[in-house]
Design a protein around this motif. Sequence first.
Motif, short mmCIF file in Angstrom:
data_model
loop_
_atom_site.label_atom_id
_atom_site.label_comp_id
_atom_site.label_asym_id
_atom_site.label_seq_id
_atom_site.Cartn_x
_atom_site.Cartn_y
_atom_site.Cartn_z
N CYS A 194 -34.61 3.39 17.77
CA CYS A 194 -34.08 4.34 18.77
C CYS A 194 -32.55 4.41 18.74
N HIS A 195 -31.93 3.54 17.90
CA HIS A 195 -30.47 3.54 17.79
C HIS A 195 -29.96 4.43 16.64
N LEU A 196 -30.89 4.98 15.82
CA LEU A 196 -30.46 5.55 14.53
C LEU A 196 -30.44 7.08 14.54
N ASP A 231 -25.00 4.80 24.92
CA ASP A 231 -24.56 5.25 23.59
C ASP A 231 -25.47 4.82 22.44
N GLU A 232 -25.91 3.54 22.46
CA GLU A 232 -26.67 3.01 21.32
C GLU A 232 -28.07 3.63 21.24
N HIS A 233 -28.64 3.95 22.40
CA HIS A 233 -30.00 4.50 22.42
C HIS A 233 -29.96 6.02 22.28
N THR A 266 -25.25 -6.52 30.85
CA THR A 266 -26.10 -5.84 29.87
C THR A 266 -25.48 -4.51 29.42
N SER A 267 -25.97 -4.01 28.31
CA SER A 267 -25.53 -2.67 27.88
C SER A 267 -26.01 -1.65 28.91
N LYS A 268 -27.23 -1.89 29.40
CA LYS A 268 -27.81 -0.97 30.39
C LYS A 268 -26.90 -0.81 31.61
N SER A 269 -26.28 -1.94 32.01
CA SER A 269 -25.47 -1.90 33.23
C SER A 269 -24.27 -0.97 33.08
N CYS A 315 -21.66 -12.16 35.93
CA CYS A 315 -21.78 -13.38 35.11
C CYS A 315 -22.70 -13.11 33.93
N ASP A 316 -22.41 -13.77 32.81
CA ASP A 316 -23.21 -13.57 31.60
C ASP A 316 -23.13 -14.82 30.73
N THR A 317 -24.22 -15.11 30.05
CA THR A 317 -24.27 -16.33 29.23
C THR A 317 -23.67 -16.15 27.84
N ILE A 376 -18.99 -14.35 23.94
CA ILE A 376 -18.12 -13.26 23.46
C ILE A 376 -17.80 -12.24 24.57
N LYS A 377 -18.63 -12.20 25.63
CA LYS A 377 -18.37 -11.25 26.73
C LYS A 377 -17.50 -11.88 27.83
N GLN A 378 -17.56 -13.21 27.91
CA GLN A 378 -16.84 -13.90 29.00
C GLN A 378 -15.32 -13.79 28.83
N TRP A 405 -32.64 -6.54 34.91
CA TRP A 405 -33.90 -6.48 35.67
C TRP A 405 -35.10 -6.66 34.75
N ASN A 406 -34.93 -6.29 33.46
CA ASN A 406 -36.01 -6.45 32.48
C ASN A 406 -36.34 -7.91 32.19
N HIS A 407 -35.41 -8.82 32.53
CA HIS A 407 -35.67 -10.26 32.34
C HIS A 407 -35.90 -10.92 33.71
N SER A 408 -36.30 -10.14 34.72
CA SER A 408 -36.33 -10.69 36.08
C SER A 408 -37.23 -11.92 36.22
N GLU A 441 -37.01 -17.21 37.99
CA GLU A 441 -37.59 -18.54 37.84
C GLU A 441 -36.48 -19.60 37.70
N LYS A 442 -35.49 -19.31 36.83
CA LYS A 442 -34.48 -20.34 36.59
C LYS A 442 -33.37 -20.36 37.65
N GLU A 443 -33.30 -19.34 38.49
CA GLU A 443 -32.24 -19.28 39.50
C GLU A 443 -32.78 -19.51 40.91
O1 DWN Z 1 -31.51 -2.26 22.40
C1 DWN Z 1 -30.80 -3.15 22.80
C2 DWN Z 1 -31.40 -4.22 23.60
C3 DWN Z 1 -32.61 -4.77 22.97
O2 DWN Z 1 -30.51 -5.28 23.82
C4 DWN Z 1 -29.36 -3.21 22.47
N1 DWN Z 1 -28.86 -1.91 22.25
C5 DWN Z 1 -28.49 -4.05 23.32
C6 DWN Z 1 -29.23 -4.95 24.27
O3 DWN Z 1 -29.32 -4.33 25.52
P1 DWN Z 1 -28.99 -5.12 26.87
O4 DWN Z 1 -27.64 -5.71 26.78
O5 DWN Z 1 -29.23 -4.18 27.98
O6 DWN Z 1 -30.08 -6.27 26.76
P2 DWN Z 1 -30.67 -7.33 27.73
O7 DWN Z 1 -31.53 -8.21 26.89
O8 DWN Z 1 -31.30 -6.72 28.90
O9 DWN Z 1 -29.42 -8.17 28.29
C7 DWN Z 1 -28.81 -9.13 27.55
C8 DWN Z 1 -27.58 -9.65 28.29
O10 DWN Z 1 -27.99 -10.34 29.44
C9 DWN Z 1 -26.83 -10.62 27.41
O11 DWN Z 1 -25.45 -10.38 27.56
C10 DWN Z 1 -27.19 -11.98 27.99
C11 DWN Z 1 -27.42 -11.66 29.44
N2 DWN Z 1 -28.34 -12.59 30.07
C12 DWN Z 1 -27.82 -13.56 30.94
O12 DWN Z 1 -26.60 -13.62 31.15
N3 DWN Z 1 -28.68 -14.43 31.51
C13 DWN Z 1 -29.67 -12.53 29.82
C14 DWN Z 1 -30.54 -13.42 30.39
C15 DWN Z 1 -32.03 -13.36 30.13
C16 DWN Z 1 -30.02 -14.43 31.27
O13 DWN Z 1 -30.75 -15.25 31.83
#
Ligand code: DWN
Length: 416
Positions: free
Chosen positions: A182-184, A225-227, A328-331, A349-351, A354-356, A386-389, A394-396
Amino acid sequence: MKNLDLYSDEIAKCRVCNEKLSKIIDFGSQPLGNGFLGKSEFKNEFFFPMKLGFSEKSKMIQLFHQPEPERMFHDEYAFFSSTSKYMSKHFEDFSEFVISSGYLEFKNPFVIELGCNDGILLKNFALAGIKHLGIEPSVNVAKEANKNGVNTINEFFSEELAKRILNQYGKVDAFMAANVMCHLPKISDVVRGIKILLKDKGVVIFEDPYLGDVIKKTSYDQIYDEHVFLFSAISVNYLFNLHGMELIDLYPQKTHGGSMRYVLSKKGAYKPSERVFETIKNEKILGLDNLEKFFEFSKKVEKSKHNLITLLQELKDTGKVIAGYAATSKSTTVLNYCGIGQNLIDYICDTTPIKQGKYSPGMHIPVVSHNYFINNPPDFALLLAWNHSEEILEKEKNFINRGGSWITHVPEVKII
Ligand code: DWN
């Protein structure tokens, strides 16, 4: 840098069928989804007009304009797939699915993954001793894949590269991709290249965020942009049909808020499963082939924006501290479309190291470490991943125990 894919709205054409695009949503001026930046870069930050379109012929949902690939995927690409434990497990399961699918030849199978990132999927094939090749355009993540034992080349995929791979490695049993197709933007060139590489009984197996889920959950943040595309079974089948290929199976996935795994082959190589016909029928019932449905979606997106701004403003007015959880990119789409800056959100906050220490694209909210979140807990945390909710909540647990609350905007704006 010259932008290769910016053309006027009037002549915007579908990248698949070349017919005129109908405009669905205008997200305004947007920065790069993963364009985290330092203060000194604010002045020259790149923005592009982000508009979503639909082709009534190919039924393909796509961006009107996309920044050139080199702007988005480079030696400092900020997304590493292995940041989520859930995703690591998902890709282990993905590899088992492919290995046990019956699509791989018994003797010397060969698999390719397009956009292998840090090797999260292919390392499982490497461990199983299966001949494999990763193709990854971003230098830093490609290096990580090689470190993880994955044979990776650092290039953008094209028909021309497919010919070189064919000479050097031969034909493939399975050509895979996850969150890459979906990025191409030059998708037809990519499909032509894939076909060159495929054995007669070879398959393409790829997954991407699913249009049906985006519509159902109003998860408009899958658009950035990427999608460049948002796929459905109908549009994927249309695209591959143009190249003598067809959809033979598909499997819904929970990942990234709702994805679809598509299996395709050369026409006639396999009998398409009942699931293909059922899904296409359902998509038509849902209106995923109908412009009206997307105008309805556009109204829901506006409502979601209104509700999110209202909720954050109300909380802020009562003196609450709000943080973003995961940069996230979504954000980037949500924050810029809704105009949410440090006036409403103190930090994200982010883990990912390279973003910190950098700032969020466009709205320039400081991105801090996860430790900072633990030591400076806000009253409310907006769940930008939210996709990793499931994994995050669970961990928070401590965040809730200490009096914090989560806010989500998908499928609707609410305090969880
Ligand atoms: O298609 C794409 C998808 C698969 O991944 C890419 N174009 C870019 C990326 O999109 P995204 O940034 O919206 O993906 P995620 O997986 O929803 O978010 C990842 C970000 O969230 C990372 O920066 C790490 C962060 N994160 C965190 O800080 N704590 C993620 C988890 C699960 C956490 O517990």
